[in-house]
Design a protein around this motif. Structure first.
Motif, PDB file in Angstrom:
ATOM      1  N   TRP A  85       0.825  -1.209   0.000  1.00  0.00           N
ATOM      2  CA  TRP A  85       0.000   0.000   0.000  1.00  0.00           C
ATOM      3  C   TRP A  85       0.859   1.258   0.000  1.00  0.00           C
ATOM      4  O   TRP A  85       0.479   2.285  -0.558  1.00  0.00           O
ATOM      5  CB  TRP A  85      -0.955  -0.005   1.186  1.00  0.00           C
ATOM      6  CG  TRP A  85      -2.127  -0.895   0.921  1.00  0.00           C
ATOM      7  CD1 TRP A  85      -2.381  -2.125   1.455  1.00  0.00           C
ATOM      8  CD2 TRP A  85      -3.189  -0.638  -0.008  1.00  0.00           C
ATOM      9  NE1 TRP A  85      -3.536  -2.654   0.943  1.00  0.00           N
ATOM     10  CE2 TRP A  85      -4.053  -1.757   0.038  1.00  0.00           C
ATOM     11  CE3 TRP A  85      -3.493   0.418  -0.860  1.00  0.00           C
ATOM     12  CZ2 TRP A  85      -5.204  -1.836  -0.743  1.00  0.00           C
ATOM     13  CZ3 TRP A  85      -4.642   0.341  -1.640  1.00  0.00           C
ATOM     14  CH2 TRP A  85      -5.480  -0.772  -1.573  1.00  0.00           C
ATOM     15  N   GLY A  86       2.027   1.187   0.594  1.00  0.00           N
ATOM     16  CA  GLY A  86       2.945   2.316   0.510  1.00  0.00           C
ATOM     17  C   GLY A  86       3.381   2.563  -0.921  1.00  0.00           C
ATOM     18  O   GLY A  86       3.437   3.709  -1.387  1.00  0.00           O
ATOM     19  N   ALA A  87       3.688   1.474  -1.640  1.00  0.00           N
ATOM     20  CA  ALA A  87       4.082   1.594  -3.041  1.00  0.00           C
ATOM     21  C   ALA A  87       2.925   2.109  -3.886  1.00  0.00           C
ATOM     22  O   ALA A  87       3.126   2.901  -4.814  1.00  0.00           O
ATOM     23  CB  ALA A  87       4.561   0.245  -3.565  1.00  0.00           C
ATOM     24  N   ARG A  88       1.709   1.699  -3.547  1.00  0.00           N
ATOM     25  CA  ARG A  88       0.557   2.147  -4.327  1.00  0.00           C
ATOM     26  C   ARG A  88       0.264   3.632  -4.105  1.00  0.00           C
ATOM     27  O   ARG A  88      -0.159   4.324  -5.036  1.00  0.00           O
ATOM     28  CB  ARG A  88      -0.664   1.292  -3.987  1.00  0.00           C
ATOM     29  CG  ARG A  88      -0.580  -0.091  -4.601  1.00  0.00           C
ATOM     30  CD  ARG A  88      -1.703  -1.008  -4.205  1.00  0.00           C
ATOM     31  NE  ARG A  88      -1.604  -2.270  -4.950  1.00  0.00           N
ATOM     32  CZ  ARG A  88      -2.327  -3.345  -4.684  1.00  0.00           C
ATOM     33  NH1 ARG A  88      -3.207  -3.329  -3.675  1.00  0.00           N
ATOM     34  NH2 ARG A  88      -2.192  -4.431  -5.418  1.00  0.00           N
ATOM     35  N   VAL A  89       0.485   4.103  -2.917  1.00  0.00           N
ATOM     36  CA  VAL A  89       0.335   5.548  -2.674  1.00  0.00           C
ATOM     37  C   VAL A  89       1.348   6.318  -3.515  1.00  0.00           C
ATOM     38  O   VAL A  89       1.017   7.347  -4.129  1.00  0.00           O
ATOM     39  CB  VAL A  89       0.514   5.859  -1.175  1.00  0.00           C
ATOM     40  CG1 VAL A  89       0.618   7.369  -0.945  1.00  0.00           C
ATOM     41  CG2 VAL A  89      -0.656   5.289  -0.380  1.00  0.00           C
ATOM     42  N   ALA A  90       2.577   5.814  -3.554  1.00  0.00           N
ATOM     43  CA  ALA A  90       3.596   6.462  -4.380  1.00  0.00           C
ATOM     44  C   ALA A  90       3.217   6.399  -5.861  1.00  0.00           C
ATOM     45  O   ALA A  90       3.415   7.373  -6.609  1.00  0.00           O
ATOM     46  CB  ALA A  90       4.950   5.784  -4.158  1.00  0.00           C
ATOM     47  N   ALA A  91       2.648   5.270  -6.305  1.00  0.00           N
ATOM     48  CA  ALA A  91       2.230   5.135  -7.703  1.00  0.00           C
ATOM     49  C   ALA A  91       1.127   6.131  -8.045  1.00  0.00           C
ATOM     50  O   ALA A  91       1.135   6.734  -9.130  1.00  0.00           O
ATOM     51  CB  ALA A  91       1.754   3.707  -7.970  1.00  0.00           C
ATOM     52  N   ILE A  92       0.185   6.314  -7.138  1.00  0.00           N
ATOM     53  CA  ILE A  92      -0.874   7.303  -7.362  1.00  0.00           C
ATOM     54  C   ILE A  92      -0.277   8.694  -7.472  1.00  0.00           C
ATOM     55  O   ILE A  92      -0.698   9.512  -8.303  1.00  0.00           O
ATOM     56  CB  ILE A  92      -1.913   7.229  -6.223  1.00  0.00           C
ATOM     57  CG1 ILE A  92      -2.673   5.905  -6.291  1.00  0.00           C
ATOM     58  CG2 ILE A  92      -2.884   8.403  -6.303  1.00  0.00           C
ATOM     59  CD1 ILE A  92      -3.601   5.656  -5.108  1.00  0.00           C
ATOM     60  N   GLY A  93       0.738   8.966  -6.656  1.00  0.00           N
ATOM     61  CA  GLY A  93       1.416  10.251  -6.732  1.00  0.00           C
ATOM     62  C   GLY A  93       2.098  10.463  -8.074  1.00  0.00           C
ATOM     63  O   GLY A  93       2.060  11.564  -8.636  1.00  0.00           O
ATOM     64  N   VAL A  94       2.709   9.395  -8.610  1.00  0.00           N
ATOM     65  CA  VAL A  94       3.359   9.484  -9.923  1.00  0.00           C
ATOM     66  C   VAL A  94       2.324   9.800 -11.002  1.00  0.00           C
ATOM     67  O   VAL A  94       2.530  10.680 -11.850  1.00  0.00           O
ATOM     68  CB  VAL A  94       4.090   8.168 -10.250  1.00  0.00           C
ATOM     69  CG1 VAL A  94       4.534   8.137 -11.720  1.00  0.00           C
ATOM     70  CG2 VAL A  94       5.295   7.994  -9.338  1.00  0.00           C
ATOM     71  N   PHE A  95       1.206   9.089 -10.981  1.00  0.00           N
ATOM     72  CA  PHE A  95       0.162   9.336 -11.974  1.00  0.00           C
ATOM     73  C   PHE A  95      -0.429  10.737 -11.829  1.00  0.00           C
ATOM     74  O   PHE A  95      -0.709  11.410 -12.830  1.00  0.00           O
ATOM     75  CB  PHE A  95      -0.945   8.297 -11.851  1.00  0.00           C
ATOM     76  CG  PHE A  95      -0.658   7.027 -12.596  1.00  0.00           C
ATOM     77  CD1 PHE A  95      -0.146   7.051 -13.885  1.00  0.00           C
ATOM     78  CD2 PHE A  95      -0.916   5.797 -12.017  1.00  0.00           C
ATOM     79  CE1 PHE A  95       0.115   5.887 -14.581  1.00  0.00           C
ATOM     80  CE2 PHE A  95      -0.671   4.619 -12.695  1.00  0.00           C
ATOM     81  CZ  PHE A  95      -0.154   4.659 -13.988  1.00  0.00           C
ATOM     82  N   ALA A  96      -0.629  11.168 -10.592  1.00  0.00           N
ATOM     83  CA  ALA A  96      -1.180  12.503 -10.369  1.00  0.00           C
ATOM     84  C   ALA A  96      -0.227  13.572 -10.895  1.00  0.00           C
ATOM     85  O   ALA A  96      -0.665  14.572 -11.492  1.00  0.00           O
ATOM     86  CB  ALA A  96      -1.453  12.709  -8.881  1.00  0.00           C
ATOM     87  N   ALA A  97       1.055  13.371 -10.690  1.00  0.00           N
ATOM     88  CA  ALA A  97       2.041  14.341 -11.175  1.00  0.00           C
ATOM     89  C   ALA A  97       2.040  14.397 -12.703  1.00  0.00           C
ATOM     90  O   ALA A  97       2.073  15.489 -13.290  1.00  0.00           O
ATOM     91  CB  ALA A  97       3.429  13.980 -10.649  1.00  0.00           C
ATOM     92  N   TRP A  98       2.000  13.233 -13.360  1.00  0.00           N
ATOM     93  CA  TRP A  98       1.981  13.215 -14.818  1.00  0.00           C
ATOM     94  C   TRP A  98       0.691  13.847 -15.364  1.00  0.00           C
ATOM     95  O   TRP A  98       0.719  14.604 -16.331  1.00  0.00           O
ATOM     96  CB  TRP A  98       2.133  11.795 -15.333  1.00  0.00           C
ATOM     97  CG  TRP A  98       1.930  11.640 -16.816  1.00  0.00           C
ATOM     98  CD1 TRP A  98       1.060  10.807 -17.441  1.00  0.00           C
ATOM     99  CD2 TRP A  98       2.624  12.332 -17.867  1.00  0.00           C
ATOM    100  NE1 TRP A  98       1.147  10.928 -18.799  1.00  0.00           N
ATOM    101  CE2 TRP A  98       2.104  11.873 -19.094  1.00  0.00           C
ATOM    102  CE3 TRP A  98       3.626  13.305 -17.881  1.00  0.00           C
ATOM    103  CZ2 TRP A  98       2.555  12.346 -20.319  1.00  0.00           C
ATOM    104  CZ3 TRP A  98       4.076  13.780 -19.097  1.00  0.00           C
ATOM    105  CH2 TRP A  98       3.547  13.308 -20.302  1.00  0.00           C
ATOM    106  N   LEU A  99      -0.427  13.555 -14.725  1.00  0.00           N
ATOM    107  CA  LEU A  99      -1.692  14.149 -15.149  1.00  0.00           C
ATOM    108  C   LEU A  99      -1.651  15.662 -15.011  1.00  0.00           C
ATOM    109  O   LEU A  99      -2.132  16.391 -15.898  1.00  0.00           O
ATOM    110  CB  LEU A  99      -2.844  13.575 -14.329  1.00  0.00           C
ATOM    111  CG  LEU A  99      -4.247  14.072 -14.690  1.00  0.00           C
ATOM    112  CD1 LEU A  99      -4.592  13.718 -16.134  1.00  0.00           C
ATOM    113  CD2 LEU A  99      -5.285  13.476 -13.736  1.00  0.00           C
ATOM    114  N   ALA A 100      -1.059  16.156 -13.932  1.00  0.00           N
ATOM    115  CA  ALA A 100      -0.953  17.607 -13.727  1.00  0.00           C
ATOM    116  C   ALA A 100      -0.059  18.239 -14.791  1.00  0.00           C
ATOM    117  O   ALA A 100      -0.374  19.309 -15.326  1.00  0.00           O
ATOM    118  CB  ALA A 100      -0.411  17.889 -12.329  1.00  0.00           C
ATOM    119  N   VAL A 101       1.051  17.572 -15.118  1.00  0.00           N
ATOM    120  CA  VAL A 101       1.953  18.094 -16.152  1.00  0.00           C
ATOM    121  C   VAL A 101       1.224  18.197 -17.489  1.00  0.00           C
ATOM    122  O   VAL A 101       1.312  19.211 -18.198  1.00  0.00           O
ATOM    123  CB  VAL A 101       3.195  17.192 -16.283  1.00  0.00           C
ATOM    124  CG1 VAL A 101       3.995  17.560 -17.523  1.00  0.00           C
ATOM    125  CG2 VAL A 101       4.072  17.322 -15.044  1.00  0.00           C
TER     126      VAL A 101
END
Length: 380
Positions: A209-225
């Motif tokens: 779940w820690g890795a999945r939170v980080a993965a969501i952060g990666v996707f959120a950052a790319w979506l924002a870009v």
């Protein structure tokens, strides 16, 4: 010992070290990943016409295209062998890849002749989604030779970056695109060798779940870009760079740094693919069985979308956010429908032809329950 024999012996040992065997126990994680990948493929094709008039559609399109085919190639590479192909493997390139390609290419040529009046049959130029079948054939042929080299993944990346500088390498037989996404296929094969996925499947719940939170952060950052720069990306035609198809000259950037841009996009795709796989459920879910029919969805969904795309209904007012969401949910519904048992039963002669009359010594390769499709999914 003569040097030639030493070299041959070293090559044989290297091949032996990279020999893999396919798992006997079905792993739900991979079926989940296959279905998630194919849904993204259908979604990207479904909303493509809306991107001309909608920044929201283009944002979602760029978000998906940055990683969905690389992820699909990684899955296919994971289940591929780097050993020299035997007679059975060589026959399956013909029956599982090349023959379905010729069948679907012929059908598409007939459809375009009836609908658009195009009286052309050219098997060297794959229609729409069929490029990936030829790419898989090229991957199967190339991988045993790459496995003989040191640092095969580095070589694959070098080929992908370098091929863009050659304008004479085009989409004929999907060669440019196959070489462009070759690093992801090789990465999938190496992941099997490294055992990273097995370690991920055994990881504890807290770490997952820690890795999945980080993965969501990666996707959120790319979506924002993408969302913040969608107009600039539209002007630059960034979406064509995600096809890994055209040369840098054709993309309008015949400069020395164009290769660095592709290298950056490869790194981005690897990062996003890693985030994608982290978010894929590891256990059996309600859509796990759908992942066993990805080739059916991949080869048939274009016929469902074709009349919608070509009718022009997704332009102007129909590119609104409401219509965008409609197409997103329609993509999911299409993927589920084409994964159904009755679709597989009806279209099996086209997707899984068994031309025993065509092959010499066909009786030496009786059908078995463990037969897999080109993406590594075990057929039912």
């Amino acid at each position: 010992m003569p040097s030639t024999l030493r070299e041959c012996g070293g090559a044989a040992r290297r091949v032996e070290r990279v020999t893999e065997t396919k798992p006997r126990v079905r792993v739900p994680f991979w079926d989940n990943a296959r279905f998630a990948c194919i849904v993204l493929v259908v979604m990207g094709h479904a909303i493509q016409r809306q991107t001309a008039d909608s920044d929201n559609a283009l944002t979602l399109y760029l978000f998906i295209y940055a990683f969905h085919m690389p992820a699909f190639a990684i899955v296919s590479g994971f289940f591929s062998k780097a050993t020299p192909p035997g007679l059975r493997q060589m026959r399956r390139v013909v029956t599982d890849i090349l023959l379905p390609y010729l069948i679907m290419q012929t059908i598409w040529s007939l459809v375009q002749w009836l609908v658009e009046g195009k009286n052309v049959f050219n098997p060297t130029e794959p229609h729409w989604t069929l490029w990936f079948l030829l790419a898989l054939a090229i991957f199967r042929i190339v991988l045993p030779y790459l496995a003989l080299l040191r640092w095969p993944l580095v070589w694959a990346v070098a080929f992908s970056v370098t091929i863009g500088y050659f304008a004479n390498v085009d989409s004929t037989f999907s060669l440019s695109r196959a070489i462009g996404i070759l690093p992801f296929f090789v990465l999938g094969w190496r992941l099997r060798h490294w055992g990273l996925v097995d370690r991920w499947r055994r990881l504890g719940t807290g770490a997952v779940w820690g890795a999945r939170v980080a993965a969501i952060g990666v996707f959120a950052a790319w979506l924002a870009v993408v969302a913040l720069n969608v107009q600039a990306f539209r002007a630059f035609d960034l979406r064509y760079w995600f096809f890994y198809d055209d040369s840098y000259q054709a993309l309008g950037e015949p400069t020395w740094w164009a290769g660095l841009l592709r290298l950056g996009l490869i790194a981005l795709a690897v990062l996003l693919s890693a985030a994608f796989f982290v978010l894929v459920p590891r256990r059996r879910t309600f859509f796990t069985t759908f992942g066993q029919a990805t080739m059916y969805v991949y080869l048939l969904h274009s016929f469902v979308l074709y009349p919608i795309r070509e009718s022009g209904v997704l332009r102007d007012d129909h590119s609104s956010a409401v219509w965008l969401l409609t197409m997103v949910f329609a993509s999911l519904a299409i993927s589920v429908a084409l994964s159904s048992p009755w679709v597989r039963k009806v279209f099996r002669p086209l997707i899984e032809p068994k031309p025993r009359w065509l092959l010499a010594h066909a009786d030496d390769d009786p059908p078995t329950a463990s037969r897999t499709d080109p993406t590594g999914s075990r057929r039912r």
